[in-house]
Design an enzyme around this catalytic site. Structure first.
Site, PDB file in Angstrom:
ATOM      1  N   GLU A 132       0.843  -1.198   0.000  1.00 23.53           N
ATOM      2  CA  GLU A 132       0.000   0.000   0.000  1.00 23.53           C
ATOM      3  C   GLU A 132       0.880   1.250   0.000  1.00 23.53           C
ATOM      4  OE1 GLU A 132      -2.972   0.875  -0.861  1.00 23.53           O
ATOM      5  OE2 GLU A 132      -4.174   0.180   0.826  1.00 23.53           O
ATOM      6  N   THR A 188      -5.705   8.352  -4.432  1.00 28.96           N
ATOM      7  CA  THR A 188      -5.699   8.422  -2.970  1.00 28.96           C
ATOM      8  C   THR A 188      -4.816   9.573  -2.487  1.00 28.96           C
ATOM      9  OG1 THR A 188      -6.178   6.077  -2.807  1.00 28.96           O
ATOM     10  CG2 THR A 188      -5.248   7.108  -0.849  1.00 28.96           C
TER      11      THR A 188
HETATM   12  N1  HSE Z   1      -7.959   5.744   4.833  1.00 28.08           N
HETATM   13  C1  HSE Z   1      -7.502   5.936   3.490  1.00 28.08           C
HETATM   14  C2  HSE Z   1      -8.023   7.251   2.979  1.00 28.08           C
HETATM   15  C3  HSE Z   1      -8.013   4.819   2.628  1.00 28.08           C
HETATM   16  O1  HSE Z   1      -9.212   7.537   3.185  1.00 28.08           O
HETATM   17  O2  HSE Z   1      -7.255   8.027   2.385  1.00 28.08           O
HETATM   18  C4  HSE Z   1      -7.603   4.958   1.194  1.00 28.08           C
HETATM   19  O3  HSE Z   1      -8.029   3.843   0.480  1.00 28.08           O
END
Ligand code: HSE
Length: 318
Positions: A132, A188
């Site tokens: 990730e 993201t």
């Molecule tokens: N917690 C992370 C975000 C998850 O919301 O940026 C991303 O998949």
């Protein structure tokens, strides 16, 4: 053991107030990885093949997260074997369903099984989380952890990683709606860059209270408590403005019988929860209503009625 196959589920991170803290494994789609030992003379990857519904949406070479993480894991355990990898890419990338988390979980579980290394589940999650990090540049594990462990996961802290996994209530139904909107390449990263640096004490109190209800709801298997907790005033307001039609779809979901909604992970998918005991068609009614909400803003969307996943399915093929 020469050949292993692992199916690792998609997931939804955050569930409203649990930004980088909550993750739920979802039965909606699974990334599948098959790894075989080709020879035991030197370290390397002899072949890497990509299939599946979303094969064209990910790199099909050494830039793929599965390839990169496989190299890292062989190096980490200092194993001089040559492997071949087949990836079936079924979780849609850049949709908010933990696509890179599912791929990372699948290759990590497959290689740890194949190499016959016995590591604690938390350590296995840490290894998968490296994948990730390679893709998003941040170390959140709220997708990889549920993809590795199944169910609902609460992450207390990251360094060192500490988490709890809970079995979701049986009657928890989930609707996922994926709008067809333009999504930046590094989605993201972008969706994190719009977030506020600071939050007011009042907002923190709101989120802590609500997040506690979500966690208690899962612990007590009470979906009404989960639903009452799913409200976030810090992250979602910023991100909702990146999802055209999102606010309308959310409203339509609640009118159609959803108990609560959230942006799934960093979006743009939305998630709605409902009580599966309230009828088989309720999920479809909610999904259709949400699509109408998106359509009103000129956005096409598709929905999936699903439920939590129990986690990766590992098969030893030879
Ligand atoms: N917690 C992370 C975000 C998850 O919301 O940026 C991303 O998949």
């Amino acid at each position: 053991m020469r050949k292993v196959r692992v199916e690792a589920p998609a997931s939804s991170a955050n569930l409203g107030p649990g930004f980088d803290v909550f993750g739920l494994a979802l039965d909606v789609a699974y990334d599948v990885v098959e790894v075989e030992v080709v020879n035991e003379r030197r370290r390397g990857i002899e072949y890497f093949e990509v299939y599946g519904k979303h094969r064209d949406d990910v790199p099909r070479d050494s830039r793929n997260i599965v390839y990169r993480l496989a190299e890292k894991i062989l190096e980490m355990f200092n194993r001089d074997i040559t492997i071949g990898i087949r990836l079936e890419k079924n979780v849609r990338p850049r949709s908010g369903l933990g696509s890179s988390g599912a791929s990372s979980a699948a290759i990590t579980s497959a290689l740890l099984t194949l190499l016959n290394v016995n590591v604690e589940p938390i350590r296995a999650v840490e290894i998968a989380a490296l994948g990730e990090e390679l893709v998003t540049g941040s170390r959140h594990a709220d997708n990889v952890a549920p993809s590795m462990l199944g169910g609902f996961v609460v992450i207390r802290r990251y360094d060192p990683l500490d988490l709890v996994r809970l079995e979701p209530p049986n009657n928890l139904g989930v609707v996922i709606v994926i709008p067809k909107v333009e999504v930046p390449e590094e989605k993201t990263k972008y969706a994190r860059s719009v977030l506020p640096e600071h939050a007011s004490l009042r907002d923190v109190i709101h989120n802590v209270g609500h997040a506690s209800y979500v966690a208690i709801g899962f612990a007590l298997k009470n979906i009404n408590l989960i639903a009452r907790g799913m409200n976030d005033v810090i992250v979602e307001p910023r991100r909702m403005s990146l999802i055209p039609g999102g606010e309308k779809a959310r409203r339509r979901a609640l009118e159609a019988g959803a108990l609560a909604t959230a942006i799934s992970g960093a979006g743009p998918s939305l998630l709605a929860i409902y009580d599966r005991e309230s009828g088989d068609d309720v999920g479809h009614i909610i999904g259709k209503a949400m699509i109408e909400g998106f359509n009103e803003e000129g956005v096409d969307a598709e929905y999936y009625v699903t439920r939590p996943s129990a986690g990766p399915r590992v098969s030893i093929l030879s």
